[in-house]
Design an enzyme around this catalytic site. Sequence first.
Site, PDB file in Angstrom:
ATOM      1  N   GLU A  26      12.281  38.599  32.088  1.00  0.00           N
ATOM      2  CA  GLU A  26      11.338  37.851  32.903  1.00  0.00           C
ATOM      3  C   GLU A  26       9.934  38.455  32.794  1.00  0.00           C
ATOM      4  O   GLU A  26       9.776  39.677  32.704  1.00  0.00           O
ATOM      5  CB  GLU A  26      11.789  37.832  34.369  1.00  0.00           C
ATOM      6  CG  GLU A  26      13.071  37.039  34.552  1.00  0.00           C
ATOM      7  CD  GLU A  26      13.491  36.874  36.004  1.00  0.00           C
ATOM      8  OE1 GLU A  26      14.005  35.796  36.353  1.00  0.00           O
ATOM      9  OE2 GLU A  26      13.310  37.831  36.788  1.00  0.00           O
ATOM     10  N   CYS A  74       2.386  40.511  33.957  1.00  0.00           N
ATOM     11  CA  CYS A  74       3.320  41.595  34.239  1.00  0.00           C
ATOM     12  C   CYS A  74       4.439  41.512  33.213  1.00  0.00           C
ATOM     13  O   CYS A  74       5.284  40.607  33.276  1.00  0.00           O
ATOM     14  CB  CYS A  74       3.850  41.460  35.668  1.00  0.00           C
ATOM     15  SG  CYS A  74       5.004  42.757  36.151  1.00  0.00           S
ATOM     16  N   CYS A 102      17.452  48.107  33.663  1.00  0.00           N
ATOM     17  CA  CYS A 102      16.811  49.418  33.818  1.00  0.00           C
ATOM     18  C   CYS A 102      17.874  50.462  34.138  1.00  0.00           C
ATOM     19  O   CYS A 102      18.854  50.172  34.827  1.00  0.00           O
ATOM     20  CB  CYS A 102      15.777  49.359  34.944  1.00  0.00           C
ATOM     21  SG  CYS A 102      14.815  50.868  35.156  1.00  0.00           S
ATOM     22  N   CYS A 149      16.750  52.414  41.092  1.00  0.00           N
ATOM     23  CA  CYS A 149      16.030  52.567  42.357  1.00  0.00           C
ATOM     24  C   CYS A 149      16.642  51.636  43.403  1.00  0.00           C
ATOM     25  O   CYS A 149      16.980  50.486  43.111  1.00  0.00           O
ATOM     26  CB  CYS A 149      14.551  52.252  42.169  1.00  0.00           C
ATOM     27  SG  CYS A 149      13.708  53.392  41.032  1.00  0.00           S
ATOM     28  N   CYS A 185      15.181  47.890  44.098  1.00  0.00           N
ATOM     29  CA  CYS A 185      14.787  47.066  42.951  1.00  0.00           C
ATOM     30  C   CYS A 185      15.962  46.274  42.380  1.00  0.00           C
ATOM     31  O   CYS A 185      17.006  46.843  42.068  1.00  0.00           O
ATOM     32  CB  CYS A 185      14.190  47.969  41.873  1.00  0.00           C
ATOM     33  SG  CYS A 185      13.620  47.092  40.411  1.00  0.00           S
ATOM     34  N   CYS A 215       7.058  42.044  43.316  1.00  0.00           N
ATOM     35  CA  CYS A 215       7.454  43.402  42.945  1.00  0.00           C
ATOM     36  C   CYS A 215       8.892  43.697  43.357  1.00  0.00           C
ATOM     37  O   CYS A 215       9.275  43.501  44.510  1.00  0.00           O
ATOM     38  CB  CYS A 215       6.498  44.392  43.605  1.00  0.00           C
ATOM     39  SG  CYS A 215       6.815  46.103  43.180  1.00  0.00           S
TER      40      CYS A 215
END
Length: 343
Positions: free
Chosen positions: A92, A105, A112, A116, A119, A330
């Site tokens: 994305e 962005c 990932c 975290c 996220c 975010c």
Amino acid sequence: MEKETLLGKTLTELREVAKSLGLPAFTGGQMADWLYRRHVTSIDEMTNISKRNRALLSERYEVGRFAPVESQHSSDGTVKYLFPTHDGHLVETVYIPDGDRATLCVSSQVGCKMHCAFCQTGRQGFEGNLSAGDILNQLSSLPESDTLTNIVFMGQGEPMDNLDAVLRATTVLTSDYGWAWSPRRITVSSVGVKGKLQRFLEESECHVAISLHTPISTQRAQLMPVERAMPISEVVDLLRHYDFSHQRRLSFEYIVFGGVNDTPLHAKETAKLLRGLHCRVNLIRFHQIPGSELHGASEERMLQLRDYLTSHGIFTTIRASRGEDIQAACGLLTTAKKSGLPT
């Protein structure tokens, strides 16, 4: 035989491609012009290269541009695109227009490894690195490509965990043969992968954004497992060896969670951690993700944190949220569902 992509190669690498096929050395420069200035989609469009030489190129190479397969439009003008990668994954990318600025962005990985707690991308897990071509395709194949003024590597993935591809992409973006952008138009984020961050600081002049989120090590380790291996105090010590007092900018990203990292103690410890460092802090509103006990801080606490840091010499802003209604804000990017992974 699977074809190799040309998009993402530096001028030196394009000249090596030409040499390997017995083509004149200047063909590498011609390819760079077609790829990065004219944004062609096929080798056949490179019309100042002879038909015979284009045929030779096409036997082993392709441009490597892939149009987005899906888009979602926010009420605030933000657009989230879903791009395919060269190896069949999906990532994305978020286009954020704001007056005379337009920021993209971009993602550097599929998923990932950092996990975290706040996220969605981290929950997806790690599926693979993007090539430099995959990264640049997010710009080249963007419908609004001509309007871009800035790029932030803050999409899916940890850029320092895919540093070779990120450096190659930023090299193309900032080189005369490529997009010829100033490195000041590009910001690369990191949770603080110290060894690779040092290499990035040495080899690139792009802006740097560090994911901080709390100055207290034990708490940061709960939110960001990377803290156990690479404490934020050591990352800040590394950053103190570099000059950010001129054009190159250093910023710290701080997502504010209600009752977690929004107290006067956190304000005081953040000011202490960053004292004497030429930087800015971006406070970010938390966007709720499924199954998380974290929630956003009140506006009052956001303002108190901003005002305390500002009064202690740290330029601090509260970042406006964009694209939350299309899951583009975010911490919300994920392609897990499209990959058939649990979310």
